[in-house]
Design an enzyme around this catalytic site. Sequence first.
Site, PDB file in Angstrom:
ATOM      1  CG  ASN A   8      -8.858  -0.395 -14.160  1.00  0.00           C
ATOM      2  OD1 ASN A   8      -8.252  -0.995 -13.273  1.00  0.00           O
ATOM      3  ND2 ASN A   8      -9.768   0.533 -13.904  1.00  0.00           N
ATOM      4  CD1 TRP A   9      -6.946  -6.753 -16.225  1.00  0.00           C
ATOM      5  CD2 TRP A   9      -5.182  -7.676 -15.184  1.00  0.00           C
ATOM      6  NE1 TRP A   9      -6.239  -7.489 -17.160  1.00  0.00           N
ATOM      7  CE2 TRP A   9      -5.160  -8.061 -16.539  1.00  0.00           C
ATOM      8  CE3 TRP A   9      -4.169  -8.121 -14.340  1.00  0.00           C
ATOM      9  CZ2 TRP A   9      -4.155  -8.882 -17.066  1.00  0.00           C
ATOM     10  CZ3 TRP A   9      -3.170  -8.936 -14.862  1.00  0.00           C
ATOM     11  CH2 TRP A   9      -3.169  -9.313 -16.214  1.00  0.00           C
ATOM     12  CG  HIS A  96     -11.094   4.306 -12.073  1.00  0.00           C
ATOM     13  ND1 HIS A  96     -12.310   3.920 -11.577  1.00  0.00           N
ATOM     14  CD2 HIS A  96     -11.013   3.784 -13.327  1.00  0.00           C
ATOM     15  CE1 HIS A  96     -12.934   3.188 -12.496  1.00  0.00           C
ATOM     16  NE2 HIS A  96     -12.168   3.084 -13.558  1.00  0.00           N
TER      17      HIS A  96
HETATM   18  P1  PGA Z   1     -15.482  -1.169 -18.009  1.00  0.00           P
HETATM   19  O1  PGA Z   1     -14.540  -0.328 -17.031  1.00  0.00           O
HETATM   20  O2  PGA Z   1     -14.726  -1.404 -19.286  1.00  0.00           O
HETATM   21  O3  PGA Z   1     -15.794  -2.434 -17.273  1.00  0.00           O
HETATM   22  O4  PGA Z   1     -16.718  -0.337 -18.261  1.00  0.00           O
HETATM   23  C1  PGA Z   1     -13.708   0.693 -17.511  1.00  0.00           C
HETATM   24  C2  PGA Z   1     -12.970   1.340 -16.362  1.00  0.00           C
HETATM   25  O5  PGA Z   1     -13.568   1.495 -15.283  1.00  0.00           O
HETATM   26  O6  PGA Z   1     -11.788   1.711 -16.491  1.00  0.00           O
END
Ligand code: PGA
Length: 250
Positions: A8-9, A96
């Site tokens: 997830n960029w 999300h």
């Molecule tokens: P993170 O984010 O790996 O930076 O904790 C994960 C996400 O929000 O999908």
Amino acid sequence: MKKMMAANWKMHKTRAEARESAATLIASLSSMPDDREVVIFAPYTALADCANEFAGKEGFSLGGQNVYSEDHGAFTGEISPAMLRDAGCTHVLTGHSERRALFHESSEAIGKKTAFALKQGLKVTLCIGETLEEREGGHLESVLREQLIKGVADVDDAVSDSDLAIAYEPVWAIGTGKVAGPVEILETHALVRKLLVERFPEQGRSIRILYGGSVKPDNASEIITLDNVDGVLVGGASLDAASMRQIVLA
Ligand code: PGA
């Protein structure tokens, strides 16, 4: 089913940066293990560029980070499933925690998006997760139940297990460096599995459940081997192609 290793960029990368990251990742994973697939959730402006990089590359798919529950109309700032498909996407994220917390998306609205995107031919990864307060207050099951059941409320009972996935992402572990421990992940993924089987008695056992929240190269191999962990959703550590490669191969 293959483990889904998803990036997830978020709101990172210009078009040129996205092209460079996608090309580097593809080149570094020329011999991808059979049981893995990579999905990149890229920013809208970089989707078409990433689609060009991914064209004909088996095991790599592209997704949008959000979608709206209408196919066109006066919805300034929104994007439809057809537009995402047109830009080369086969996947999309819904629910999300950043959408829920910062943009006030309700579980009902997320449910509409999830059902509509599926109907329009996208594969959906529905994200759910509790805050630390909710967990410590003993509300883990009720919070996840609400987010999951409302999130799939209008989804066809016969949805294919390859079209729907759930990403369990404890809010307190996202971007904090605080990963949930193996026991917490095992317990919570078992709970998500139970909820899925209640809702989808047939496919609930095989719908994939991804873990997300501070997944890094040094914890990915422990996480990915846990029961009911069918993939990971990686934010920060996915921005660097070398680190994402290590996670995919973990
Ligand atoms: P993170 O984010 O790996 O930076 O904790 C994960 C996400 O929000 O999908």
